[in-house]
Design a protein around this motif. Structure first.
Motif, PDB file in Angstrom:
ATOM      1  N   LYS A  28       0.844  -1.190   0.000  1.00 18.79           N
ATOM      2  CA  LYS A  28       0.000   0.000   0.000  1.00 18.79           C
ATOM      3  C   LYS A  28       0.880   1.241   0.000  1.00 18.79           C
ATOM      4  O   LYS A  28       1.938   1.256   0.648  1.00 18.79           O
ATOM      5  N   LYS A  29       0.452   2.266  -0.740  1.00 19.77           N
ATOM      6  CA  LYS A  29       1.205   3.510  -0.758  1.00 19.77           C
ATOM      7  C   LYS A  29       1.266   4.108   0.649  1.00 19.77           C
ATOM      8  O   LYS A  29       0.293   4.059   1.403  1.00 19.77           O
ATOM      9  N   ARG A  87       3.649   9.669  -1.190  1.00 17.39           N
ATOM     10  CA  ARG A  87       2.896   8.871  -2.151  1.00 17.39           C
ATOM     11  C   ARG A  87       3.789   8.277  -3.233  1.00 17.39           C
ATOM     12  O   ARG A  87       3.314   7.535  -4.094  1.00 17.39           O
ATOM     13  N   SER A  88       5.067   8.608  -3.241  1.00 14.73           N
ATOM     14  CA  SER A  88       5.990   8.018  -4.211  1.00 14.73           C
ATOM     15  C   SER A  88       6.591   6.723  -3.684  1.00 14.73           C
ATOM     16  O   SER A  88       7.425   6.124  -4.351  1.00 14.73           O
ATOM     17  N   LYS A  89       6.164   6.311  -2.507  1.00 13.66           N
ATOM     18  CA  LYS A  89       6.677   5.080  -1.914  1.00 13.66           C
ATOM     19  C   LYS A  89       5.530   4.146  -1.573  1.00 13.66           C
ATOM     20  O   LYS A  89       4.391   4.574  -1.345  1.00 13.66           O
ATOM     21  N   MET A  90       5.827   2.857  -1.531  1.00 12.81           N
ATOM     22  CA  MET A  90       4.863   1.860  -1.121  1.00 12.81           C
ATOM     23  C   MET A  90       5.465   1.022   0.001  1.00 12.81           C
ATOM     24  O   MET A  90       6.667   0.738   0.010  1.00 12.81           O
ATOM     25  N   VAL A 122       8.778  -3.510   4.252  1.00 10.97           N
ATOM     26  CA  VAL A 122       9.882  -2.783   3.636  1.00 10.97           C
ATOM     27  C   VAL A 122       9.287  -1.716   2.726  1.00 10.97           C
ATOM     28  O   VAL A 122       8.236  -1.917   2.112  1.00 10.97           O
ATOM     29  N   GLU A 123       9.932  -0.555   2.673  1.00 14.86           N
ATOM     30  CA  GLU A 123       9.476   0.519   1.795  1.00 14.86           C
ATOM     31  C   GLU A 123      10.123   0.386   0.423  1.00 14.86           C
ATOM     32  O   GLU A 123      11.318   0.109   0.307  1.00 14.86           O
ATOM     33  N   ILE A 124       9.308   0.605  -0.629  1.00 18.98           N
ATOM     34  CA  ILE A 124       9.774   0.501  -2.014  1.00 18.98           C
ATOM     35  C   ILE A 124       9.607   1.864  -2.683  1.00 18.98           C
ATOM     36  O   ILE A 124       8.532   2.472  -2.597  1.00 18.98           O
ATOM     37  N   LYS A 125      10.622   2.327  -3.373  1.00 14.07           N
ATOM     38  CA  LYS A 125      10.560   3.623  -4.051  1.00 14.07           C
ATOM     39  C   LYS A 125       9.885   3.492  -5.408  1.00 14.07           C
ATOM     40  O   LYS A 125       9.895   2.440  -6.045  1.00 14.07           O
ATOM     41  N   GLU A 126       9.324   4.619  -5.876  1.00 11.11           N
ATOM     42  CA  GLU A 126       8.544   4.620  -7.118  1.00 11.11           C
ATOM     43  C   GLU A 126       9.365   4.164  -8.318  1.00 11.11           C
ATOM     44  O   GLU A 126       8.892   3.388  -9.148  1.00 11.11           O
TER      45      GLU A 126
END
Length: 255
Positions: free
Chosen positions: A150-151, A156-159, A208-212
């Motif tokens: 989920k964002k 908002r550029s990361k999920m 874990v955070e994922i970049k756009e």
């Protein structure tokens, strides 16, 4: 209460004044005289100090070895004394317990019994209960594993990608998030640790955070002793920032 691998299997309180089973397998396996003797034992100890005893084992393959014995007392909210199994004597943690320590240590047969109970009889009960519970645990306490994304609300550029295992028992579990088939290090992952569910099972989440701009394949792997082989959920290449404004991606697998 009685605990087996952190799960409550029976209890006694001063209102009911009976030793009462909490798991179906122990209710079915143990005869009525077990509950009667347990009731009388706990009823007598109700007049004592607060009391806890038990044992732990280590398992190396098929071999089970005694690891730790516990016999300790408290009073009025404080630790009072405990049994040192190596020295075969009682240790007072407050001055008020010294007379009791001396009295009990002056009866060698009492200390021999306590040591023997912890190393042998307690171990026999533990192994018997584990044997009785094994089939029940295998059938009802396998991990249910979910992988979802989920964002993030602040960027908002990361999920945030989360892997969750729930419904498992006992609580020892290995949950891993992999990026391009390589395990992510702990300092890149946010973990809740193992937490209890309302039904006595456990759950755990790692995120874990994922970049756009990132393109990578993320997978989730869960290992548990009740599984014949690890559960692997393949997330594939996640692109949650494209495709008509889709803001969430989710995949799950129930076992």
């Amino acid at each position: 209460m009685g605990l087996l691998d952190d799960r409550q299997i029976d209890y006694y309180n001063s209102k009911d004044q009976r030793k009462i089973p909490k798991q179906n397998w122990i209710k079915e396996k143990m005869q009525e005289d077990y509950w009667e003797k347990g009731t009388q034992s706990r009823k007598s100890k109700e007049q004592w100090f607060n009391w806890r005893h038990g044992c732990e084992v280590e398992q190396d393959g098929d071999e089970v070895k005694f690891s730790k014995g516990i016999s300790e007392y408290g009073f009025d909210g404080e630790d009072l004394m405990f049994f040192d199994i190596k020295e075969s004597q009682w240790v007072a943690t407050v001055d008020a317990a010294l007379p009791t320590k001396r009295k009990w240590d002056n009866v060698p047969i009492l200390n021999q019994y306590t040591k023997g109970y912890l190393e042998k009889e307690c171990l026999d009960w533990l192994n018997k209960f584990r044997e009785y519970a094994d089939e029940d645990l295998r059938n009802s306490s396998l991990p249910d594993v979910h992988l979802f994304g989920k964002k993030t609300s602040d960027d908002r550029s990361k999920m945030k990608l989360t892997c969750m295992a729930t419904g498992f028992f006992p609580k020892d579990v290995q949950l891993t998030i992999m990026k391009n088939q390589k395990h992510l290090p702990d300092d890149e992952i946010e973990s809740t640790g193992v937490r209890p569910n309302h039904d006595g099972s456990y759950q755990m989440r790692k995120s874990v955070e994922i970049k756009e701009e990132e393109k990578a394949e993320y997978d989730c792997s869960v290992q548990h002793r009740n599984l014949r082989q690890p559960i692997l959920i393949k997330g594939g290449e996640l692109c949650p920032f494209r495709g008509g404004g889709v803001s969430e991606w989710q995949q799950w697998k129930s076992v």
